[in-house]
Write an enzyme that holds these catalytic residues in place. Sequence first.
Site, short mmCIF file in Angstrom:
data_model
loop_
_atom_site.label_atom_id
_atom_site.label_comp_id
_atom_site.label_asym_id
_atom_site.label_seq_id
_atom_site.Cartn_x
_atom_site.Cartn_y
_atom_site.Cartn_z
N PHE A 1 101.31 37.64 55.18
CA PHE A 1 100.48 36.50 55.58
C PHE A 1 99.18 36.53 54.78
CE2 PHE A 1 97.04 38.42 58.18
CZ PHE A 1 97.51 39.73 58.29
N GLY B 1 94.53 36.87 68.09
CA GLY B 1 95.37 35.69 68.21
C GLY B 1 96.29 35.57 67.01
N ASN B 2 96.31 36.60 66.17
CA ASN B 2 97.10 36.56 64.93
C ASN B 2 98.42 37.32 65.13
OD1 ASN B 2 98.20 37.17 62.40
ND2 ASN B 2 96.21 37.09 61.40
N LYS C 1 104.86 47.20 52.95
CA LYS C 1 103.43 46.90 53.14
C LYS C 1 102.87 47.72 54.30
CE LYS C 1 100.10 43.45 54.66
NZ LYS C 1 99.88 42.21 55.39
N ASP D 1 89.52 43.72 62.91
CA ASP D 1 88.86 42.75 62.04
C ASP D 1 89.10 43.22 60.61
OD1 ASP D 1 87.34 40.22 62.34
OD2 ASP D 1 86.09 41.21 60.86
N TYR E 1 96.29 36.56 52.36
CA TYR E 1 96.16 36.68 50.90
C TYR E 1 97.26 37.54 50.28
CZ TYR E 1 91.49 34.80 51.87
OH TYR E 1 90.45 34.00 52.29
N GLU F 1 83.28 34.48 65.62
CA GLU F 1 83.20 35.73 64.85
C GLU F 1 82.05 35.61 63.86
OE1 GLU F 1 86.96 37.25 63.38
OE2 GLU F 1 88.03 36.10 64.91
N LYS G 1 99.34 40.31 62.76
CA LYS G 1 98.70 41.60 63.04
C LYS G 1 99.47 42.35 64.13
CE LYS G 1 93.85 40.38 62.03
NZ LYS G 1 92.53 40.24 62.66
P1 ITT Z 1 92.11 37.51 65.02
O1 ITT Z 1 90.63 37.43 64.72
O2 ITT Z 1 92.52 36.67 66.18
O3 ITT Z 1 92.60 38.93 65.10
P2 ITT Z 1 92.30 36.45 62.33
O4 ITT Z 1 93.43 36.14 61.42
O5 ITT Z 1 91.26 35.38 62.54
O6 ITT Z 1 92.90 36.88 63.75
P3 ITT Z 1 90.28 38.10 61.11
O7 ITT Z 1 89.16 37.32 61.68
O8 ITT Z 1 90.21 39.60 61.11
O9 ITT Z 1 91.64 37.76 61.85
O10 ITT Z 1 90.51 37.56 59.63
C1 ITT Z 1 91.34 38.28 58.82
C2 ITT Z 1 91.72 37.43 57.62
O11 ITT Z 1 91.73 38.28 56.47
C3 ITT Z 1 93.13 36.91 57.78
O12 ITT Z 1 93.15 35.61 58.36
C4 ITT Z 1 93.63 36.92 56.35
O13 ITT Z 1 93.20 35.77 55.69
C5 ITT Z 1 92.91 38.13 55.76
N1 ITT Z 1 93.73 39.34 55.94
C6 ITT Z 1 93.49 40.40 56.76
N2 ITT Z 1 94.48 41.30 56.69
C7 ITT Z 1 95.37 40.80 55.81
C8 ITT Z 1 96.62 41.25 55.34
O14 ITT Z 1 97.17 42.37 55.75
N3 ITT Z 1 97.24 40.50 54.44
C9 ITT Z 1 96.73 39.34 54.00
N4 ITT Z 1 95.56 38.82 54.42
C10 ITT Z 1 94.89 39.56 55.33
#
Ligand code: ITT
Length: 200
Positions: A156, A8-9, A179, A73, A158, A43, A12
Amino acid sequence: MHIYLASGNPHKLREIAEMLMRLDTTVNLYSAEALEGMPEVSEDGATFEENAAIKALAIQPLIPRGAWVLADDSGLEVPALDGAPGVRSARYAGAGATDAANNLKLLHELEGIPDADRTARFVCVLLLRSSTDEIHRFTGICHGRILESPRGTGGFGYDPLFQPEGLESSFAELPPGEKNRISHRAKAVDRLARWVSLQV
Ligand code: ITT
């Protein structure tokens, strides 16, 4: 190869789509919106692998026969914080936390931690699952350190606090596309693309 992203992101989706385009793969990537949208999942896995599996399973019954589901993830691991925020990266400052709140909490937890101990790594686990339950996993890791204050507006999560090893910029300060060449997600997608290229 038709792949539905179980996420849902939107960041990504954008990043993975750009990486696959750059790698010139035969993948057609669709968002979960092309199905019924990404369902709410809890999750609560102990590892990135477990959480990726939970997300993939949630939309797998909806995909067309012959298609695949891809779940991402990912998260940030800081050794000085015993690996936190880790699998809780998205909700480090609480359920539904904003990126800004998560970043603030990270800075707070690292207050007084000397530069040498601010090392960190981003981890991305991609889980690919077919409509017939074939499963493949691809992992990518990007090493770096946590800055004293946020820098930059790109990306997005961190990104404003993460300075990748060997560079002066934060992820959020890098020029567009950069990136996506060096990140944890880029490394995992490279591995996925290599696997795809071996399928005929
Ligand atoms: P989905 O589960 O729907 O895919 P989400 O954002 O909740 O979306 P995650 O549960 O995998 O995804 O959490 C990943 C978190 O880790 C994300 O919200 C960021 O805070 C951090 N993160 C992961 N990849 C990142 C990136 O490339 N840059 C910055 N922060 C990142």
